[in-house]
Design an enzyme around this catalytic site. Structure first.
Site, PDB file in Angstrom:
ATOM      1  N   SER A 410       0.820  -1.209   0.000  1.00 35.78           N
ATOM      2  CA  SER A 410       0.000   0.000   0.000  1.00 35.78           C
ATOM      3  C   SER A 410       0.862   1.270   0.000  1.00 35.78           C
ATOM      4  CB  SER A 410      -0.951  -0.011   1.192  1.00 35.78           C
ATOM      5  OG  SER A 410      -0.281  -0.355   2.362  1.00 35.78           O
ATOM      6  N   HIS A 431      -2.970  -2.849  -5.575  1.00 36.10           N
ATOM      7  CA  HIS A 431      -3.279  -2.426  -4.215  1.00 36.10           C
ATOM      8  C   HIS A 431      -4.774  -2.560  -3.954  1.00 36.10           C
ATOM      9  CE1 HIS A 431      -3.453   1.073  -1.104  1.00 36.10           C
ATOM     10  NE2 HIS A 431      -3.511  -0.103  -0.533  1.00 36.10           N
ATOM     11  N   GLU A 443      -6.040  -0.028  -6.908  1.00 36.34           N
ATOM     12  CA  GLU A 443      -5.006   0.837  -7.482  1.00 36.34           C
ATOM     13  C   GLU A 443      -4.030  -0.089  -8.212  1.00 36.34           C
ATOM     14  OE1 GLU A 443      -3.978   4.952  -5.058  1.00 36.34           O
ATOM     15  OE2 GLU A 443      -3.255   3.103  -4.208  1.00 36.34           O
ATOM     16  N   ASN A 481      -3.281   6.674  -0.445  1.00 37.33           N
ATOM     17  CA  ASN A 481      -2.665   6.781   0.881  1.00 37.33           C
ATOM     18  C   ASN A 481      -1.755   7.999   1.002  1.00 37.33           C
ATOM     19  OD1 ASN A 481      -3.976   4.652   1.987  1.00 37.33           O
ATOM     20  ND2 ASN A 481      -2.344   3.165   1.635  1.00 37.33           N
TER      21      ASN A 481
END
Ligand code: CAA
Length: 692
Positions: A410, A431, A443, A481
């Site tokens: 991540s 991800h 992702e 993130n």
């Protein structure tokens, strides 16, 4: 005659076929052609019945969404529906694929409806921030009853043909050749001289639903989940009108409500997400590249993520092997997966045989060599570069040539992970978001060496698993993130400046998020972020202290909030308030009141600023990609269109000025407006103009 609609005669039956690929949307030319041919068939003495069908993969899947927001052109969909309804000759809709929205409304205006067995029928308008505007809220309840109509319209979810038949929406299911079956059905209607009951006049199913108090109670179950969206309340009002107004007035009211919504910001935002979702997986140099046919998958790591990813494959019908070096961890992981399935089945979400089939597709092993024949391997081990590189080195020696090796990291650098192998072209980031079997976002991280085939396969696999893939570049935390990190820092800062966890969370849920950052952190487990911060030399003033006290969130019944044993409802905790007040005092920060709007701006504007940096660096290719990531991965309210669309609706000049003020107040350099934001704001432009 329009090229998009044609007519043929099968003796005394006219078959009118719409042919507007890919989904036969009812654009202007289709409406013109259809109205013209229906009128001609009505006027043709040789014709005694009319079948309306579609070429290609589906019956009309709705109005043409690209026409929304533009001046309406005559004839409207309603005019076409009314012409068919008024026909003295029976009109039969022959449906296959996905008759949705205006498409299903067209069928509702016909005298009869037949469907192929695999057809899925629905009114998904609510997902676009609107309500059915072509009579759907009036005709559907008259065919299927109010309860079912309410469920279909308020959820937007389609129902299968068999269910539609049982409910009275479909008159016959046609096995085999649909057109031939529809023509035969039409002939029977003519031969039997069946009366042409208009849907709008069929009140028998509504007669039992006239209890408005019961209606309101049922409707409240849907509207209480609306989180600031306007469409659910409008849908309820239109449905209620079916019980309380003459049908002509109710149709008029539905139209007014529809026009209001379609012109509004929420629907604009939701249409933006509809198209952005489809764009996000499109990469110019990958267009036309053939994806690998994935028949077998493997997942490395039997933890929460690994188990969830394995479930995604099993749900999609792809056999998957889960590898974990520890026999105990493997058994525990597989046990969690089985329990998840059993819980879903026990709640009625999955038939017993289907549950067994899915569980049967997941195998476990401690032997990495067992996955040599997998077409795709997804690594989901501990988030540590050394560990990941070691795993990839071993996979490189085992996995068959041509297979895709993906990492579910991540944050970490995909290029560095790929360097641990002799085939960096086969390495890609995939991800998933937790819980992986539920969250729709994927992702897809393209490394410097990732080949177009590898990328195309990762995207195609994502689609097969029912995910929304968004392609991004390598950057710490990728897109989602990386932006989230700024929000987390800001959320803690707000605590020290005067807010409490419930104020911060309340401001964001008021904005439309399903959860605020602190309730979310408690759910995910505070220790996860703590470990990650420590590894990166980062701190969080309040969360770190909570972890030091063993308050890890819901799993310890204490975190930013208190939890009753076994319950998930957060309760404010005076101990946390004291901790916040003391920490602020130690740092010499004077706490003061913070309003909801200020909290929202403080949380979202720095993220938008980071989004602008991400765009400038090319980590995300389009602002819409960032919006899709936030809507599908982080619960950004869809009716606000994602952070970048929302920024445009607020105005970038305002955001620039506020960021400048935040930078001054917090001394945080990341708050200075980024060059792209500055440029666009100075030019009076928005992010949406970047593609122009
Ligand atoms: N209008 C315009 N374009 C549409 C469209 C529509 N209603 N539905 C789909 N498209 C386009 C998509 O944008 C996509 O375009 P690109 O290939 O350029 O990306 C293409 O058609 C194929 O769509 P999908 O990739 O989504 O194909 P799919 O096979 O996965 O799904 C579908 C097909 C289930 C029909 C899906 O496209 C869908 O859900 N479409 C929207 C249906 C809908 O919401 N209809 C209601 C419209 S509102 C309405 O009708 C209002 C009213 O009451 C008057």
């Amino acid at each position: 005659m329009s090229d998009l609609v044609n007519i043929r005669h099968d003796h005394n039956v006219a078959v009118i076929t719409i042919d507007n690929p890919p989904v036969n949307a009812m654009k202007y030319e289709v409406r013109v052609g259809l109205l013209d041919l229906v009128s001609r068939a009505i006027g043709d003495a040789a014709i005694s019945a009319i079948v309306v069908a579609c070429a290609g993969r589906t019956f009309v899947a709705g109005a043409d969404i690209t026409e929304f927001g533009k001046p309406p052109r005559q004839p409207t969909g309603i005019a076409v529906i009314e012409a068919m309804e008024a026909s003295p000759k029976p009109v039969i809709a022959a449906m296959h694929g996905t008759p949705l929205g205006g498409g299903l409304e067209l069928a509702l205006g016909c005298h009869f409806r037949v469907a192929a067995p695999g057809t899925r029928l629905g009114l998904p308008e609510i997902k676009l921030g609107i309500i059915p505007g072509g009579g759907g809220t009036q005709r559907l309840p008259r065919l299927v009853g109010m309860d079912k109509a309410m469920a279909m319209i308020l959820s937007g979810e389609p129902i299968p043909a068999r269910e539609a038949f049982d409910a009275g929406l479909v008159d016959e299911i046609i096995e085999g050749d649909l057109a031939a079956g529809a023509i035969a059905f039409a002939r029977r209607v003519v031969a039997e001289k069946r009366p042409l009951a208009l849907t709008r006049n069929r009140d028998e199913k509504l007669a039992t639903a006239r209890d408005l108090a019961a209606f309101d109670a049922a409707a409240a179950n849907y509207t209480k989940r609306a989180r600031g969206q306007n469409a659910p309340a409008a849908a309820v009002e239109a449905l209620r009108a079916a019980l309380s107004l003459p049908v002509a007035d109710a149709l008029k009211r539905e139209r007014e409500l529809f026009l209001d919504l379609v012109a509004g910001d929420q629907s604009k935002a939701q249409r933006h997400i509809f198209f952005a979702e489809r764009e996000a997986a499109k990469v110019p140099d990958v267009a036309g590249v053939k994806a690998l046919d994935v028949k077998r998958a493997a997942v490395i790591g039997a933890g929460t993520m690994g188990g969830g990813i394995a479930m995604c494959f099993a749900n999609a019908g792809i056999p998957v092997t889960v590898v974990d070096t520890g026999a105990e961890a493997l058994a525990r992981g597989l046990d969690v997966v089985t329990r998840n399935y059993r819980n879903t089945a026990a709640r009625g979400g999955l038939a017993a045989d289907e549950m067994e089939a899915r569980i049967g597709r997941i195998a476990g092993t401690t032997d990495l060599a067992a996955i040599a024949d997998a077409d795709i391997v997804i690594e989901a081990v501990f988030e540590d570069m050394g560990v990941k590189q070691e795993v990839f080195g071993r996979l490189d020696r085992i996995v068959k040539p041509g297979a895709v090796i993906a990492s579910n990291t991540s944050y970490l650098d995909i290029d560095a992970i790929a360097r641990g192998t002799a085939r960096p072209q086969a390495v890609v980031g995939m991800h998933f978001f937790s819980p992986a079997n539920v969250m729709r976002l994927l992702e897809v991280v393209r490394g410097a060496a990732t080949s177009p085939e590898t990328l195309a396969t990762a995207i195609a696999v994502g689609r097969t698993l029912g995910k929304v893939p968004a392609v991004v570049g390598v950057s710490h935390g990728f897109v989602g993130n990386r932006m989230l990190r700024l929000r987390s820092v800001e959320a803690e800062r707000l605590l020290l400046e005067g807010a409490l966890p419930q104020d911060v969370d309340g401001a964001l849920t008021g904005f439309g998020f399903p959860m605020g950052p602190f309730a979310m952190a408690d759910l995910a487990g505070l220790d996860v972020g703590w470990r990650m911060r420590k590894a990166q030399g980062l701190t969080a003033p309040i969360a770190d202290q909570l972890c030091e006290r063993g308050r890890y969130g819901q799993k310890t019944a204490r975190g930013f909030y208190l939890y009753e044993p076994g319950a998930r409802t957060p309760k404010p905790d005076p101990e946390v308030e004291r901790l916040i007040v003391d920490t602020a005092a130690q740092r010499g920060i004077a706490r003061g009141a913070l309003g909801k709007d200020e909290i929202v701006e403080r949380l979202l504007f720095p993220m938008i600023n980071e989004g602008a940096r991400i765009l400038r660096e090319g980590i995300a290719r389009r602002p819409g990609d960032i919006d899709v990531i936030w809507v599908y991965g982080y619960g950004f309210p869809v009716h606000r269109g994602g952070p970048m669309h929302y920024a445009d609706s607020v105005g970038l000049a305002y955001i620039r000025d506020r960021l400048t003020a935040f930078a001054h107040k917090t001394g945080d350099d990341r708050h200075h407006p980024s060059p792209l934001l500055e440029e666009l704001a100075a030019a009076g432009r928005g992010f949406a103009s970047l593609g122009e």
